[in-house]
Design an enzyme around this catalytic site. Sequence first.
Site, mmCIF file in Angstrom:
data_model
loop_
_atom_site.group_PDB
_atom_site.id
_atom_site.type_symbol
_atom_site.label_atom_id
_atom_site.label_comp_id
_atom_site.label_asym_id
_atom_site.label_seq_id
_atom_site.Cartn_x
_atom_site.Cartn_y
_atom_site.Cartn_z
ATOM 1 N N ARG A 132 -14.575 8.585 14.144
ATOM 2 C CA ARG A 132 -13.415 9.405 13.845
ATOM 3 C C ARG A 132 -13.833 10.856 13.661
ATOM 4 N NH1 ARG A 132 -11.377 11.541 9.543
ATOM 5 N NH2 ARG A 132 -12.687 10.438 8.043
ATOM 6 N N HIS A 148 -20.974 9.125 6.503
ATOM 7 C CA HIS A 148 -20.878 10.571 6.352
ATOM 8 C C HIS A 148 -22.223 11.117 5.875
ATOM 9 C CE1 HIS A 148 -19.371 14.466 5.294
ATOM 10 N NE2 HIS A 148 -18.189 14.159 5.747
ATOM 11 N N GLY A 169 0.835 -1.195 0.000
ATOM 12 C CA GLY A 169 0.000 0.000 0.000
ATOM 13 C C GLY A 169 0.870 1.245 0.000
ATOM 14 N N ALA A 211 -0.058 6.314 4.931
ATOM 15 C CA ALA A 211 0.689 5.481 5.875
ATOM 16 C C ALA A 211 1.771 4.673 5.164
ATOM 17 C CB ALA A 211 -0.268 4.560 6.629
ATOM 18 N N GLY A 212 1.391 3.967 4.102
ATOM 19 C CA GLY A 212 2.343 3.097 3.410
ATOM 20 C C GLY A 212 3.417 3.866 2.679
ATOM 21 N N LEU A 245 -5.955 11.785 8.148
ATOM 22 C CA LEU A 245 -4.675 12.118 7.527
ATOM 23 C C LEU A 245 -3.585 12.154 8.593
ATOM 24 C CD1 LEU A 245 -5.816 14.945 5.081
ATOM 25 C CD2 LEU A 245 -5.658 12.498 4.691
ATOM 26 N N ARG A 293 -21.259 13.861 12.708
ATOM 27 C CA ARG A 293 -21.604 13.058 11.542
ATOM 28 C C ARG A 293 -22.577 11.928 11.861
ATOM 29 N NH1 ARG A 293 -15.536 12.446 8.815
ATOM 30 N NH2 ARG A 293 -15.367 14.621 8.192
ATOM 31 N N HIS A 303 -18.061 6.016 4.654
ATOM 32 C CA HIS A 303 -16.945 6.900 4.358
ATOM 33 C C HIS A 303 -15.607 6.385 4.900
ATOM 34 C CE1 HIS A 303 -14.836 10.528 3.535
ATOM 35 N NE2 HIS A 303 -14.675 10.854 4.778
ATOM 36 N N GLU A 332 -5.441 3.477 8.121
ATOM 37 C CA GLU A 332 -6.825 3.028 8.283
ATOM 38 C C GLU A 332 -6.919 1.514 8.388
ATOM 39 O OE1 GLU A 332 -9.496 4.547 5.247
ATOM 40 O OE2 GLU A 332 -11.237 3.524 6.083
#
Lengths: 250, 647, 256
Positions: free
Chosen positions: B445, B276, B50, B54-55, B451, B340, B411, B435
């Site tokens: 979240r 969302h 990925g 992150a990856g 991010l 949300r 979402h 994630e």
Amino acid sequence: MKVNLRVWRQKDPVDKGRMVDYTVEDASEDMSFLELIDVLNEKLILSGEEPVAFDHDCREGICGMCSMVIDGQPHGPERSTTTCQLHMRKFNDGDTITVEPFRAGAFPVIKDLVVDRGAFDKIIQAGGYISANTGSAPEAHSTPVPKAAAERSFSAAACIGCGACVAACPNGSASLFLGAKLTHLGEMPQGQPERWERVVNMVETHDDAGFGGCTNTGACATACPKEIPLDVISQLNHDYLKATVGGRKK
Amino acid sequence: MSYSDYTVGAPVVDKAAPDGPIETRWERRKFGVKLVNPANKRKVKIIVVGTGLAGGAAAATLGEAGYHVTSFCYQDSPRRAHSIAAQGGINAAKNYRNDGDSVYRLFYDTVKGGDFRARESNVHRLAEISRQIIDQCVAQGVPFAREYGGLLDTRSFGGVQVSRTFYARGQTGQQLLLGAYQALERQIHAGTVNMYQRHEMLELILVEGRARGVVVRDMVTGEISSHLADAVVLATGGYGNVFYLSTNAKGCNVTANWRAHRKGALFANPCFTQIHPTCIPVSGDHQSKLTLMSESLRNDGRVWVPKQLGDTRKPKDIPHSERDYFLERKYPSFGNLVPRDIASRAAKEVCDEKRGVGPSGLGVYLDFDDAIQRLGRKAVEAKYGNLFEMYERITGEDPYEMPMRIFPAVHYTMGGLWVDYDLQSTIPGLYVAGEANFSDHGANRLGASALMQGLSDGYFVLPVTIGDYLASNKLPEVGPDAPEVVEAEAAVQGRIEKLLSINGNRTVDSFHRELGHIMWDYCGMERTEEGLLKAIDLLAELRREFWNNVKVPGTGAELNQSLEKAGRVADFIELGELMCLDALHRRESCGGHFRAESQTEDGEAQRDDENFAYAGAWEYTGAGSAPVLHKEELNFEYVHPTQRSYK
Amino acid sequence: MHWTASPLSSALGAVATQVSTGGSAKASATPARPKRPLIPAVLLKFVMALSGFVLVAYLVVHMIGNLQIFWGPTAINGYAEWLRTLLEPVLGWEGFVWVVRIALLASVIGHIWAATLLALRAKRARPVKYAAGNKVKGSYTTRTMRWGGVIVLLFVIYHILDLTVGVANPVGAHLKPYENITAGFAPDRWYVTLFYVIALLAIWFHLRHGLWSAIQTLGWNSNRREKTLKAIATVFSTVLIVGFLIVPISATFGWI
């Protein structure tokens, strides 16, 4: 609505390929163009035929993966719109729509509408970055960036790397893509130390990859779904001449 | 024994988490890790799957550190990972506004926002690192929004009372990802990272119980190959596409995670999904994905439906007295700005009462008429012009003339593979970031936190903690002919063969759509015991039908998008079963998980801290076979659980 | 380690095991890409821009010189004479004219050489045409520049034979431009005038894009200035071409 499609079919990179005609009877105005291809593919699969291979991912106009040329225009007839955001209401009932892959020597076709855009990554590898190892960064506010520079940098950085500029260019040049990255980094104070080396290395890699030279036709900026301005190419020329003829690159 | 008769196994314990004062836990952990001799790093191989925030960040940073990294992504370039689509921004406790923000406040907000189902130590570390992330991204040339003085601009986001969200117009995710991507490309050029695009991980290779490699398929040639290493990092994102329709990219999938889960990695809190509230509604059966409209629209738009059932008048013709501004009615103090999860559920309720609008009846109005009258069209255009354009492009309706129609959509997924403080899963040598892990977000979240977490894991946490594993363990050499490698490849090959040989009557997409319907109807915004039990039965049936009746054209030795999808959908069906079971067993409402049986008198989520203050980590025991639940108790030493109220 | 046990194996990809040290063993189906060109395209454009500027500067002087025909035979014939005496002590009779001619020839050769290389490269970079044609606005500019350039070149050759060497002119007298022009564009030779008009329009097209393009190539364009620069290029080209057009047209209609 009913739509006739003329689609480029090519089994693999060495196959010669040809246009094949299909008809989708039950298209809806609310479909995106990619959803139209989805519907076509479902039918093809059930009738034992090979579905049309095409690149797509986010389907919200930001990843840059979708890549077809629709009626002679990369991403189709609507301005500032990627194929995934192009909707069928832009077409008329009974239209015949020609769908082809991006055409460029540096973007060989892999299958049907899927092309290899790896050359773009190669260009970035040649210098499309600011060397800042993780952990080595100074406090973010230690270098203010004038708002105008940040704005111009952002406008250039909005490039999604889809390759529509290359597909539209009669010279097969990637100058808009290249200029966008050089402008993004070159407007930032952080991008200055590597600026002259960056432009020369990236231009060389661009030419290596088999992209053609720019002749300022402006087709790239017209086709660009993110409205990258043409002056990034002027910036590219400026920096390159300054680096080479002007002797800035040591 | 049916699938829902799960058993409870031994608790799962986070052994890596340091105790003591929370402010110094990360410092002490960093000091505690063993270091790999710099001269040896080149000999140490790490696989990263990925290339999102992150990856991409992890692969670049590990490469910079001198490790020998191999990175994979399914897209044609690492720059296209779906982190790119994040719009809003990234939180950081910089306190540039001098508005009382601090690491502790960000920590507090995040634990509370997660409805007290996240691990305090992790969240505090996240808040600490948030500041370094901004420094790092600025140094890379990320064009954040700035003020006239040249300093960084921030805005407030998601109902938080401080202004701590850094942004780059509406494309923050794109700009942060390009930063990570460019750092990654730099390492590819330097030779520290080998990049494989259009490669999909299909199996994890375990040797003596440790993660030692992956089996991947080259999506262009169909070639199956094994890659071996000393440690494996999965940064493969979330699994929202189990619902078929979501705001995720079409290619997002759970396969890498699910393959690891099948090999023994525990899967935690799979039922925690974020819905969302402001997405463009479904327009028909052809719909392939849902598009998010920025949450900021709720600052000026008013949400309503007609009071009367079956009112088919045009929205402009319905007088104010006959409109139900249901958010303002139910939550007078927060109005249209409730979080949300609350906004989403309220929209669902009115649609369940058949008062929804639009052709499908699944939509509510988001009306800017009042805002246009109050502020003028120009001001509204300046604020939301690009969003209005996007809406018109997709729906063909002009939001200046007619209220927008919106509906909630899947979402983000808070659940994921269970990891300890070091981000190591229950399989030694298997790390999970972003994630893909069960994350720092608990049951819900907050905006602009995804991010932050992805980059925190990738740039700053994982590159440190993985070194501890590599320095502490003497790993035996594994050759390409090791029986475990051969077996893993054979398993992949066998599965592909099986998928190609069924040659049934239904396309992969038709199964995926049906899966999505089941998940949305029974494991979506509101879940009941009855519905979840029914869903578990339906999914088992769907799984059986899939393996008997799916039609995958073409061969394995070519670019075959149907085959790619088939493998992913097969895994999604199994994941769907686990999600329903997780939702069934958690007889409380918290964050993104709302159980109809557990609500207050006025219909709000009712948490049950007594019985459910734990992360539920599931152990795989076979397809359709009842899994084993391992609980990780959550202790709240600093932020004490309270009931959220937005009345 | 190939997978052979299954009857389906031929339909499946080959199986290979790699330790992650090596690169990927990709099928070499993608066609070989061209080698790096000796001169970067950006430098070729630089050559085009500089040589173009030399030619444009010459055209400006040429156009102003032509207008002297309206002051009668003495003025323009004297002007032709005077040009040959420029810097005579250093360069000798006609020396200056030859210096200019050599500079012009070098510019023309440089311009065509760079254009040819760029066109050849474009052909390599875009080997396959679109079945539906390239419908993007702007893509026609290249065609008009390249074919327009060829037309301009052919015109220049004729023009030199006509009014410099004199072999294509009914009078063809050396240092007698007034006589040459009035005879060459006489009313009964209206077709020559028509040819000049068409050729000058081709030059107008070429200049209009070329001028702006040169500015872009030298890196002086910006988003803010783009519209103004394009307008300036159009106005400049128009004034220049109108200045050239009046002479043959006036000669044909007998206004001289």
